[in-house]
Design an enzyme around this catalytic site. Structure first.
Site, PDB file in Angstrom:
ATOM      1  N   ARG A  17       0.515  -1.037  -0.170  1.00 22.79           N
ATOM      2  CA  ARG A  17      -0.345   0.062  -0.201  1.00 22.79           C
ATOM      3  C   ARG A  17       0.752   1.574  -0.264  1.00 22.79           C
ATOM      4  NH1 ARG A  17      -3.348  -3.226   3.919  1.00 22.79           N
ATOM      5  NH2 ARG A  17      -5.698  -3.011   2.543  1.00 22.79           N
ATOM      6  N   GLU A  68     -12.472  -4.280  -6.338  1.00 26.16           N
ATOM      7  CA  GLU A  68     -13.039  -4.200  -5.282  1.00 26.16           C
ATOM      8  C   GLU A  68     -14.434  -3.454  -5.697  1.00 26.16           C
ATOM      9  OE1 GLU A  68      -9.721  -1.636  -3.230  1.00 26.16           O
ATOM     10  OE2 GLU A  68      -9.441  -1.307  -5.213  1.00 26.16           O
ATOM     11  N   CYS A 121      -5.805  -9.726  -1.282  1.00 24.30           N
ATOM     12  CA  CYS A 121      -5.623  -9.050  -0.831  1.00 24.30           C
ATOM     13  C   CYS A 121      -6.486  -8.258   0.516  1.00 24.30           C
ATOM     14  CB  CYS A 121      -4.832  -7.413  -1.461  1.00 24.30           C
ATOM     15  SG  CYS A 121      -4.982  -7.319  -2.330  1.00 24.30           S
TER      16      CYS A 121
HETATM   17  C1  PEP Z   1      -9.556  -4.200   0.030  1.00 23.17           C
HETATM   18  O1  PEP Z   1     -10.404  -2.788  -0.658  1.00 23.17           O
HETATM   19  O2  PEP Z   1      -9.308  -5.106  -0.171  1.00 23.17           O
HETATM   20  C2  PEP Z   1      -7.842  -3.696  -0.247  1.00 23.17           C
HETATM   21  C3  PEP Z   1      -6.764  -4.265   0.063  1.00 23.17           C
HETATM   22  O3  PEP Z   1      -7.910  -1.880  -0.011  1.00 23.17           O
HETATM   23  P1  PEP Z   1      -7.956  -1.212   1.452  1.00 23.17           P
HETATM   24  O4  PEP Z   1      -8.451  -2.156   1.801  1.00 23.17           O
HETATM   25  O5  PEP Z   1      -6.659  -0.518   1.061  1.00 23.17           O
HETATM   26  O6  PEP Z   1      -8.717   0.054   0.835  1.00 23.17           O
HETATM   27 MG    MG Z   2      -9.519  -1.513  -0.923  1.00 25.44          MG
END
Ligand code: PEP
Ligand code: MG
Length: 573
Positions: A297, A432, A503
């Site tokens: 990230r 997502e 992820c």
């Molecule tokens: C997600 O949305 O699953 C992700 C891994 O990104 P973040 O939690 O950084 O939004």
């Molecule tokens: Mg995300």
């Protein structure tokens, strides 16, 4: 009679020891009139200087005990203490109102704390805690009060506190401090993050421990289930001692798997990767035997500062991660800012629905200078390891095409400039947004891989804000709607000969792992400390057997049905 207090499990493990109450000193700040304004300002400056010197010491201690990125919290505190936006208004107040330094500081700091706390954003709320922490330190010097010094503890204890400030946590000596529990805080508060990296059990957000526990009480902290037991009975003590022994034995078993590949009982390999936020996290990734990094990230490079990171700074960070991973795959996600992750210096207008707003790839495609700088840094770093790049929050094919075209343009420019860039960089996307999951067959023709971000995919599919507790019942990873979307993404990838990873937090969950294995997920990316547990679980599972349950699970009606079925079939408690 023993007392049971429920809180939030912040760091796993069981601790049993006598309570040590870390008292929060109560400052009484009185308003006084001063005649000699200059002396008063000098007194304030001197207190700030003393607080700074003390913080430097704590920072060094944290650096040695916890590593660079945890010590960075104290660099942030030192920055607060050098910030004219905080210091000048205090001095102005002393001068304009002829008041004492304590009062002026307390007033100004309270104003900033209230401002940050009102923000609808967890990261900014934590900044309020930083200001409170720093203010307390300066006030203590002004008032001549000694604040508690947990580094002096010399017997085994568990710490009971209203809240643990980052400076308290950094002073904890692991040899004596077996665990801690607090009244306030959540899983992402600094103290919780620190506890996990120090691997000491912690339960936070209990609302009650300081009211219920006295110094010297025998206390059990169950960081697995988020429970605190005070004055346990003989049976309870025996139960928790056994639970602790089981957990420790399990950890020792898992540790043996550090250098093993992740192969299911019927001989299929899946990749277990880790999620990271900073280059410092690579240590934990390697110590836990991850086969790669499935999500870097990069937002953290942009946070906690007052301007954009330069290409050079970014290049160094990416190169460090790639080199430390020694050729293992590293999936770097381009900037995912917006939503719950704000960058104050970009000065973006406040949004009604930040999660549905101008964020991530949407923002990068518009603020192209910033995006191109990041891509150049990544491309330059690509020759130092096995880099894969992915774009966050892709909703349409056009966005993916645009982002990829910009990446290729920058690559071409670098090649023209004579800079070497790796040839085989895979370019993928996060899935997502439900639209992308539904249309995965189309995307699969153009991407090299998918990484499913369930944290967001669930909130968008169920239309339930992931930060809003009142709708948290709708945050259902096991809802068949979510599982069908995930299945669709994996199938689409495989039809085109591409790979699919995950992820989001779901990838590391014990209940999700057999389902995802059965759906054919190729890569599971999770927090480093979950890897060995996941490996141990995967080694016992048969992929074929898990796959044979796919249709049954996908045709279920509710999340509860799925959960009950998986628990029973795979003997999960
Ligand atoms: C997600 O949305 O699953 C992700 C891994 O990104 P973040 O939690 O950084 O939004
Ligand atoms: Mg995300």
């Amino acid at each position: 009679m023993s007392k049971h207090i429920q809180g939030i499990a912040a760091s796993s493990g069981i601790a049993i020891a006598k309570a040590y109450r870390l008292e929060t000193p109560h400052f009484v700040v009185e308003k006084k009139t001063v005649t000699d304004v200059e002396t008063e300002i000098a007194r304030f400056d001197a207190a700030v200087a003393k607080a700074k010197a003390e913080l430097e010491q704590i920072k060094d201690h944290a650096f040695q005990q916890l590593g660079e990125d945890k010590a960075a919290i104290f660099s942030a505190h030192l920055l607060v203490l050098s910030d004219p936006e905080l210091l000048n208004p205090v001095k102005d107040k002393i001068a304009a109102e002829q008041v004492n330094a304590e009062y002026a500081l307390d007033e100004v700091a309270s104003m900033f704390v209230a401002m940050f706390e009102a923000m609808d954003n967890e990261y900014m709320k934590e900044r309020a805690a930083d200001i409170r922490d720093v203010t307390k330190r300066v006030l203590a010097h002004l008032l001549g009060i000694t604040i508690s010094n947990p580094s002096l503890i010399s017997e085994e204890v568990v710490i009971i506190a209203e809240d643990l400030t980052p400076s308290d946590t950094a002073q904890l000596n692991r040899q004596y401090v077996k665990g801690f529990t607090t009244d306030i805080g959540g899983r992402t508060s600094h103290s919780a993050i620190m506890a996990r990296s120090m691997e000491i059990p912690a339960v936070v957000g209990t609302k009650a421990v300081t009211a219920e526990i006295e110094n010297g009480d025998l206390v059990i902290i169950d960081g697995l289930d988020g429970r605190v037991v005070v004055d346990p009975s003989e049976e309870e003590l025996a139960h928790y001692e056994e639970k602790r022994a089981r957990f420790e034995a399990q950890k020792a078993e898992w540790a043996k798997l550090v250098h093993e590949p992740t192969i299911t009982s019927d001989g299929h390999h899946v990749e277990l990767a880790a999620n990271i936020g900073t280059p410092d996290d690579v240590k934990g990734v390697l110590a836990n035997g991850a086969e790669g990094i499935g999500l870097y990230r990069t937002e953290f490079l942009y946070m906690g500062r007052s301007e954009l990171p330069t290409e050079e700074e970014q290049f160094e960070a990416y190169k460090t991660v790639l080199e430390r991973m020694e050729g293992k795959p590293v999936v770097v996600r381009t900037l995912d800012i917006g939503g719950d992750k704000e960058l104050p210096y970009l000065e973006l207008p406040k949004e009604m629905n930040p999660f549905l707003g101008f964020r991530a790839i949407r923002l990068c495609l518009e603020m192209q200078d910033m995006f191109r700088t990041q891509l150049r840094a990544l491309l330059r770093a690509s020759v130092y390891g096995n880099l894969k790049i992915m774009f966050p929050m892709i909703a349409t094919l056009d966005e993916f095409r645009q982002a990829k075209a910009i990446l290729l343009e920058e690559k071409e420019k670098l090649v023209q400039e004579g800079v070497s860039v790796a040839e085989n960089i895979e370019v993928g996307m996060m899935v997502e947004i439900p639209a992308a999951a539904v249309l995965a067959d189309q995307f699969a023709k153009e991407v090299d891989f998918f990484s499913i971000g369930t944290n967001d995919l669930i909130q968008y599919t169920m239309a339930a804000d992931r930060m809003n507790e009142r709708v948290s019942y709708l945050y259902q990873p096991y809802n068949p709607a979510i599982l069908r979307l995930i299945a669709n993404v994996i199938e689409a990838a495989h039809k085109e000969g591409k790979w699919a990873g995950m992820c989001g937090e779901m990838a590391g969950e014990e209940l999700a792992i057999p389902i995802l294995l059965g759906l054919g997920l190729d890569e599971f990316s999770m927090s480093a400390t979950s890897i060995l547990r996941a490996r141990s679980q995967l080694k016992k599972l048969s992929k074929e057997e898990a796959a044979s349950l796919k249709e049954t699970i996908l045709s279920m009606n509710t999340a509860e049905e799925v959960v009950a079925f998986v628990k029973q079939t795979f003997h999960i408690e």
